[in-house]
Every structure is written in structure tokens, then in C-alpha cells.
Design a protein around this motif. Structure first.
Motif, PDB file in Angstrom:
ATOM      1  N   LEU A 120      -9.498 -35.191 -18.892  1.00 20.50           N
ATOM      2  CA  LEU A 120      -8.096 -34.792 -18.742  1.00 20.50           C
ATOM      3  C   LEU A 120      -7.521 -34.236 -20.056  1.00 20.50           C
ATOM      4  CD1 LEU A 120      -6.407 -37.671 -16.706  1.00 20.50           C
ATOM      5  CD2 LEU A 120      -6.139 -35.232 -16.230  1.00 20.50           C
ATOM      6  N   ALA A 133      -6.721 -30.274 -20.951  1.00 21.29           N
ATOM      7  CA  ALA A 133      -5.561 -29.692 -20.261  1.00 21.29           C
ATOM      8  C   ALA A 133      -4.269 -30.241 -20.857  1.00 21.29           C
ATOM      9  CB  ALA A 133      -5.638 -29.988 -18.763  1.00 21.29           C
ATOM     10  N   ALA A 134      -4.264 -31.563 -21.124  1.00 18.24           N
ATOM     11  CA  ALA A 134      -3.071 -32.160 -21.731  1.00 18.24           C
ATOM     12  C   ALA A 134      -2.822 -31.572 -23.115  1.00 18.24           C
ATOM     13  CB  ALA A 134      -3.232 -33.667 -21.815  1.00 18.24           C
ATOM     14  N   ILE A 159      -3.655 -28.588 -24.203  1.00 21.78           N
ATOM     15  CA  ILE A 159      -3.096 -27.241 -24.065  1.00 21.78           C
ATOM     16  C   ILE A 159      -1.613 -27.334 -23.698  1.00 21.78           C
ATOM     17  CG2 ILE A 159      -3.155 -25.129 -22.673  1.00 21.78           C
ATOM     18  CD1 ILE A 159      -6.219 -25.590 -22.467  1.00 21.78           C
ATOM     19  N   ALA A 160      -1.306 -28.282 -22.785  1.00 19.89           N
ATOM     20  CA  ALA A 160       0.094 -28.450 -22.374  1.00 19.89           C
ATOM     21  C   ALA A 160       0.966 -28.802 -23.564  1.00 19.89           C
ATOM     22  CB  ALA A 160       0.193 -29.531 -21.296  1.00 19.89           C
ATOM     23  N   ILE A 161       0.472 -29.736 -24.394  1.00 20.67           N
ATOM     24  CA  ILE A 161       1.265 -30.163 -25.559  1.00 20.67           C
ATOM     25  C   ILE A 161       1.400 -29.013 -26.566  1.00 20.67           C
ATOM     26  CG2 ILE A 161       1.315 -31.719 -27.552  1.00 20.67           C
ATOM     27  CD1 ILE A 161      -0.065 -33.818 -25.726  1.00 20.67           C
ATOM     28  N   LEU A 212      -6.556 -33.723 -12.397  1.00 19.50           N
ATOM     29  CA  LEU A 212      -6.466 -32.770 -13.524  1.00 19.50           C
ATOM     30  C   LEU A 212      -5.317 -31.772 -13.334  1.00 19.50           C
ATOM     31  CD1 LEU A 212     -10.168 -31.724 -14.229  1.00 19.50           C
ATOM     32  CD2 LEU A 212      -8.516 -32.379 -15.981  1.00 19.50           C
ATOM     33  N   ALA A 227      -1.717 -31.739 -15.344  1.00 19.50           N
ATOM     34  CA  ALA A 227      -1.789 -31.326 -16.747  1.00 19.50           C
ATOM     35  C   ALA A 227      -2.024 -29.824 -16.842  1.00 19.50           C
ATOM     36  CB  ALA A 227      -2.888 -32.090 -17.473  1.00 19.50           C
ATOM     37  N   ALA A 228      -2.926 -29.308 -15.983  1.00 20.36           N
ATOM     38  CA  ALA A 228      -3.192 -27.863 -15.985  1.00 20.36           C
ATOM     39  C   ALA A 228      -1.939 -27.103 -15.579  1.00 20.36           C
ATOM     40  CB  ALA A 228      -4.342 -27.543 -15.040  1.00 20.36           C
ATOM     41  N   ILE A 276       1.199 -28.013 -16.016  1.00 22.02           N
ATOM     42  CA  ILE A 276       2.134 -27.992 -17.147  1.00 22.02           C
ATOM     43  C   ILE A 276       1.679 -26.965 -18.171  1.00 22.02           C
ATOM     44  CG2 ILE A 276       3.039 -29.346 -19.082  1.00 22.02           C
ATOM     45  CD1 ILE A 276       2.845 -31.802 -17.184  1.00 22.02           C
ATOM     46  N   ALA A 277       0.352 -26.943 -18.433  1.00 17.35           N
ATOM     47  CA  ALA A 277      -0.185 -25.984 -19.406  1.00 17.35           C
ATOM     48  C   ALA A 277       0.134 -24.554 -18.985  1.00 17.35           C
ATOM     49  CB  ALA A 277      -1.693 -26.178 -19.557  1.00 17.35           C
ATOM     50  N   ILE A 278      -0.074 -24.266 -17.687  1.00 16.30           N
ATOM     51  CA  ILE A 278       0.182 -22.901 -17.212  1.00 16.30           C
ATOM     52  C   ILE A 278       1.672 -22.580 -17.272  1.00 16.30           C
ATOM     53  CG2 ILE A 278       0.094 -21.376 -15.195  1.00 16.30           C
ATOM     54  CD1 ILE A 278      -2.504 -22.885 -14.388  1.00 16.30           C
ATOM     55  N   ASN A 282       3.912 -23.933 -19.210  1.00 15.74           N
ATOM     56  CA  ASN A 282       4.280 -23.779 -20.618  1.00 15.74           C
ATOM     57  C   ASN A 282       3.880 -22.399 -21.131  1.00 15.74           C
ATOM     58  OD1 ASN A 282       5.459 -26.230 -20.984  1.00 15.74           O
ATOM     59  ND2 ASN A 282       3.693 -27.205 -21.945  1.00 15.74           N
TER      60      ASN A 282
END
Lengths: 343, 343
Positions: free
Chosen positions: A98, A101-102, A104-106, B98, B101-102, B104-106, B108
Motif C-alpha cells: 500500500l 500509492a500512499a 505518491i498521494a502524500i 489499494l 490510496a491510488a 487520492i494520488a490521482i 492530487n
């Protein structure tokens, strides 16, 4: 590493704590950058037992969330696995899976924050610069007014007084010596030219007629003067002849018309210009329509023309709008709409 | 939903394809917003068998990545589970775990992109506005120069000529009529005042001395004139008396000094000002140090003073720097450094 929120089953609770490297399990993970877990939390020496959040913890697993540069951005912290002694290697792998992905989000969120503050800063600079540009024009108009007043009061009036003195002298000289009197008359005539020059310079600097005659008459004068100087026919239509406007919008419309006419003379290759001034109780609209080549959309976007940008800024400063569009074969139309405060 | 890259074991490969809702497995997932999987890909009716990427696929699982608003932002697509018939419910749960988180990444990344383009747009507006402000000052200087020239050429010279004519006349009139001659003399004296007034207005508009006498002498004149008008003692130190500068930096330094002196007179409550002009082969430095109350850091940040912002903009336009700092008890120091192109 500072934690501001704690997520429990997808819901955030406030939780303010800063882990120094090495303090507690998150501090350990921060320092070592690898997962840490235990199935006997009560006796774990790394665990901070005095934190209220750590009461009643049996098993725990904590995995780091690393940035692309290998720094710890955060961590996953899962507690009390149900129906089991503790967490397995598979659980740890799941959390580690996980993490990217987290991460990248952060990182995106941090970048977003930076952008946001960069944008805010830029926006503030923009507003200041805008105020500066507005102020430059205010100061310039003030300077023009002041010079025009000096010219009028200190030169124009004195010249007029001297002209009368000279005329008086001339009459007396003519009685005594005809030839000398003629010379004196010539000087008086020169004086007349002088007075006209002073008046012209003063008028160009500050259209005093805006106060005396109002916007409609000033626009007609400007159009007439433009026609005389350029040979481009300039027709005016004023639907409401006596628009009672304060100085600021009058001056803005006058200066925009000056600039628009200058643009037509420079770029449009036009033979005829129609200037319209319309008014409603809420707005005054100035329209300048020439029969020239028609401005291109790219030029009208005003990326390169500071003249256009200046006109737009002037209009917007008074809460108005500025629009310019070209129609091939039908020239260019400039439309300025200025709101008028109703009393 | 358009895919531009395909990730295979963590590495991105270009893969341009747009799935309409309902087309292929991703299109199915896009439409239904729930996972889709098969262990017999070869005979799956949803699978697009004509896509090169789908050759040799045995098992497949595809799960949606949903935004906070429930729209499909992307999908996970995993193929050919090793050592197994196909993917399990646990695999599907893992992918679904997953997804947030992905997502949120996208989201963001999309927000970041929007910010970035908003910032770029703002930056462009900023640059345009900056050019406008610069242009307003250029135009203003041009206008001043033009008026100064008109005053000098059309008024000053004509007045001087008239003065000589008058003097000539006066001499002849005095011979014939003493009293009349005295009246004529008075007019000539008035003419002298007139000529001085024209010269003063022209000089205030455009410091022609910059061209004639150079920057150092002009600064000394300005300081002297300021002292005369305000009573604030204004000492000048010029370490390099004949700084040979082009018009632009000279005018910039002259105008900044004018503005700085005006600021001191308005705000500083000073009794003494020291003006220094130093030069190296690379730079010219102007320093204005008053003994007034000292500008506060907040004021110096220039958030509210358009005068300061204007001075900074002027200096920066020539690649120079502008600095203002106040020391309580030691007044305020303004420092402007302008680079000089060495030949």
C-alpha cells in the motif's frame, strides 16, 4: 515527524504528536525506515506506554511510507489483529504494498500545498502590481493636470495680460510712429499665437472640456480633432447627449477613445470610424467601430499589445468591461462598458 | 477513459487507448464501477481479443479506482496469476484496498496539474502587467520629453525672440516718449519671468541636464533643489564624478532619487539626508540615508507603498536591485544598485 490526525476505520480523529527519531514505534520506524511489529505490545521496550493511544494494545505493526528520495513521509500503524495472535509477514507485505500509492498521494498533496502557496504569493504580487499600474496612471493624470494648470495660470493668463499691455502700447505707438507701431502689432500677433499654443498644450494634457462641456461634447471634439489630423472620417453618435458622469469614468472613456483612435490610425488601415456613446441608468457604453482590416483573434487576446491591456485595465479598474473583436471585411469593434452608480 | 501508459512490474510503457464505456474489460469496469475478473480469458466475451496487449492472457482481474465523487479515475488490471488457476476474492480485496490510496494520488495529481496551469496563467498575466507598468512609465517619460520639447522649442524660443523684438522696440520708444518706454520695459521684464517659468516647467518635466551635465551633477542639482524647497539638509557625495551612463540607467537613478527624497520629506521626519553615488566598472550604486524615524520592517516589505514598489520595479527593469531598511535611531537607508554594461 509530526502527526496531526489519526485514522481509525477510515475516520480521522485529531491527534497532535511529534515523534523524534527513535522515540516510540513510529520514531523507530522513522529512524530505521523498515517495518516494526510485536505480538506482545505490553512488554515491548520500544512502545511508549504512557501515550493514551497505546492503552489496551496487544499486537501492533508499523510500516514506513517512503518518499521517492527515501525519506519517511509517514507510516501505517495497525493494532490488535482480530482472531489472531498477531500480524503475519503477509500482513506486513500488504501494508508495504500500500505504501507506494500512499507515498505518491502524500507527495502530491505536499506539492499541491506548495503550488497553492506559490499561487497565493503570486496572486498577491499580481494585485500589488495592478495597484501600481493603476497608481502610475493616476499620478500621470495628476501630473498632466498640474502642468496644464501651471501653463494656464502662470503662462496663459500672464500672456493674455501682456497682450493687452502690448495692444495698449501699440495704439499709442501708432499715433507717434506708424512704422514702429506696425512692428509692435507684429509682436502682438506673435503673442496671440503663443497664447493659442499654450492653450493647445494644456488641452492636450488635460481635457478640461470634460468638466466644462461633459463627456459627449469632449468625445465629439476628440473625433473631430482626430479626423482633422489623420484624414480618417470619424462619425460620432451620442444617443444621450448630456450623460452626467463623475470625472473618473469620463476621463477613462476619454482616454480609452484616444488610445483606440490611435490604434486605428496605426494599425487598422481604415477610412471610416464610427464612435457611439450610449447610456442607460446603470451603464455607459462606448463603441468604436472602424472599417479597417479587422484585428486578428490572436492580436485581440492582447498578449502583446500593452495598449489593449492598458485599456482593459482602465475599464476594469472602474468595474467595467473591455472587449475588442475583429471581423475580416467588417473591421474592428471596441466596446467599453462602465457601470454608473445610480444616486 | 483514456490510458496513456501501462505499468508492467513497476515500469511504464506507452499505451494509448481510449475505452468507451462498455468496451473491453476496462470499459465494463468503467460502466459498472465494480471489479471484473475471469480465469478463462481466452473465452471471455467481454475481453477485447484483438488488442495486442491481450494476447496470451489466461487469467485477469480488473478493479476500478473511484474518485470521492464515485467516478472512475482509473483501474487496476492484473494478469496471469502465477502458480494458480486464477485470481481469488482475497486478491480482489487486496486490489480494492489499494484503490483509495491510488484514487487520492490521482486526484492530487489532477489538482496539482490544475494548480500548475492556474499558476502558469497567473504568471503570464503577471508578466504582461509588469510590461504594462514598465510601458506606462516609458510612455510617461516620452510624454514629458515631448511636452518639455514643445515648451522649449515652441514657447521658450518664441518668447526669447519676442523679448529681443520688445527690447528693440523699447529702445526706440524711449527715444520718443520716456513714459511709454518705461511701460514697454515693464512688459519686457514680464517676458523674462515668462521665459524662466517655461524653462522651469520644462526642466521639472525632463531633467535635460542628465544629457548635458551627466548624472552626478544632476543628482547634486536635485539635492540642492530639494534642500531649498524643504529645508532638510541634503549632502551629496559622489565618489566618481563623471559616471558615463546611458540615458536609461541615469533617468532611473534620477527618478528613484526624486521619489526617495519625496518619501523622506513626507514620512521620515528627518533633518539631514546623505546621498551617495558610487560606481565600479560593473555597477552604479545610489544610496540615500536619512536621519529620520526609520522605516519599519512591515512598511519596507512594501505591501502597501506603491512608491516603494515603483522604485523596485524601475530598478529591476534594468536588472538592478532595490533595498530599503530602517534602523530605529539611525533613520532609513535606500540602496539601489544598477548594473552597467561594460563595453
Amino acid at each position: 515527524m509530526t502527526v496531526r490526525k489519526y485514522f481509525r476505520q477510515g475516520r480521522a480523529s485529531p491527534f497532535e504528536y511529534t515523534w523524534p527519531a527513535g522515540r516510540g514505534i513510529p520514531g523507530w520506524v522513522l529512524q530505521h525506515k523498515v517495518p516494526y511489529g510485536t505480538s506482545d505490545a505490553a512488554h515491548d521496550p520500544v512502545m511508549q506506554h504512557d501515550l493514551p493511544i497505546n492503552v489496551d494494545v496487544r499486537s501492533i505493526i508499523c510500516t514506513p511510507i517512503l518518499s521517492s528520495f527515501g525519506e519517511v513521509l509517514g507510516y501505517f500503524d495497525i493494532r490488535n489483529k482480530q482472531d489472531a495472535e498477531g500480524f503475519t509477514v503477509a500482513d506486513q507485505d500488504m501494508l508495504m504494498a500500500l505504501a507506494p500509492a500512499a507515498s505518491i498521494a502524500i507527495q502530491n498533496a505536499l506539492a499541491y500545498q506548495q503550488r497553492l502557496s506559490a499561487e497565493t504569493e503570486l496572486q498577491e504580487s499580481y494585485e500589488r502590481l495592478r495597484a501600481l499600474a493603476a497608481n502610475l496612471e493616476v499620478v500621470r493624470e495628476e501630473e498632466r493636470t498640474q502642468i496644464a494648470r501651471e501653463l494656464h495660470d502662470q503662462l496663459g493668463q500672464a500672456l493674455t495680460a501682456m497682450k493687452f499691455d502690448l495692444a495698449w502700447l501699440t495704439n499709442r505707438i501708432v499715433d507717434k510712429d506708424e512704422a514702429l507701431g506696425q512692428r509692435a502689432k507684429a509682436v502682438t500677433t506673435q503673442m496671440d499665437t503663443m497664447i493659442k499654443t499654450v492653450r493647445r498644450i494644456a488641452t492636450e494634457l488635460r481635457p478640461g472640456m470634460l468638466d466644462d462641456l461633459g463627456l459627449a461634447a469632449s468625445i465629439e471634439w476628440l473625433a473631430h480633432d482626430f479626423e482633422k489630423r489623420t484624414g480618417i472620417i470619424c462619425l460620432t453618435t451620442v444617443t444621450v447627449p448630456d450623460v452626467p458622469l463623475p470625472r473618473a469614468p469620463s476621463l477613462t472613456l476619454f482616454r480609452i477613445l484616444q488610445e483606440a483612435l490611435t490604434n486605428v490610425a496605426r494599425h487598422a488601415n481604415a477610412q471610416l470610424i464610427e464612435v457611439r456613446l450610449d447610456a442607460t441608468p446603470e451603464t455607459v457604453t462606448l463603441q468604436v467601430h472602424d472599417d479597417g482590416r479587422g484585428i486578428q483573434a490572436g492580436e485581440a487576446a492582447g498578449l502583446h499589445s500593452l495598449g489593449l491591456l492598458g485599456m482593459r485595465e482602465r475599464a476594469q479598474r472602474l468595474g467595467g468591461t473591455f472587449d475588442i473583436r475583429g471581423v475580416p471585411g467588417d473591421g474592428t469593434i471596441v466596446t467599453v462598458i462602465i457601470p454608473v452608480k445610480s444616486n
